[in-house]
Enzyme design. Structure first.
Site: not given
Length: 159
Positions: A79, A136
């Site tokens: 944004n 991960e």
């Protein structure tokens, strides 16, 4: 139902692209800028997922269709008006299967990325994006035999 993508809001698009593309190895697939909405969307995919989309394209699907519907992606949303994003841990995590957990972690470490949960077990590690998103990393196939410096490395921060 088909999985399409995960959207992650980022506060600095250049830092995020450096992390996801230059350090983690993802590939920018498409980008959309909305002057009216004052935002930029960048879709990223893992190289092996793009290869799978290419195989589907070779079977006769349109390239855009193969990438859009057969490739899991991350949508980085930037944004243009400043916002502070907190609580990256609340998101959970993104997970990637890697060919060599130790080589991947070393590449990230060489790039200045903190390995928050080292791959002591030869199977799993965690790092964080510049916006605090937990990533991960999972070893493809069986776990690798424990190796130094990873086997004795302590956790750093939260993951």
């Amino acid at each position: 139902m088909e999985y399409l993508h995960t959207m992650v809001r980022v506060s600095d698009l250049d830092k995020s692209l450096d992390f996801y593309c230059d350090k983690l190895g993802m590939v920018e697939v498409t980008r959309k800028e909305s002057e009216q909405g004052r935002f930029t969307l960048v879709f990223l995919a893992a190289p092996q997922d793009l290869q799978e989309a290419d195989r589907e394209t070779a079977k006769g699907e349109a390239a855009a269709s193969a990438v859009s519907f057969n490739t899991p992606m991350i949508e980085l949303t930037y944004n243009w008006d400043p916002e502070e994003y907190t609580g990256g841990r609340n998101f959970g995590h993104l997970a990637f299967r890697v060919d060599d957990i130790y080589a991947t972690c070393q590449t990230l470490r060489n790039g200045g990325v903190t390995i928050n949960r080292p791959p002591r077990d030869g199977r799993m590690a965690f790092v964080r994006s510049p916006d605090g998103i937990s990533i991960e990393l999972l070893q493809k196939g069986e776990a690798k035999a424990p190796e130094e410096p990873w086997a004795s490395m302590e956790n750093t921060g939260s993951w």
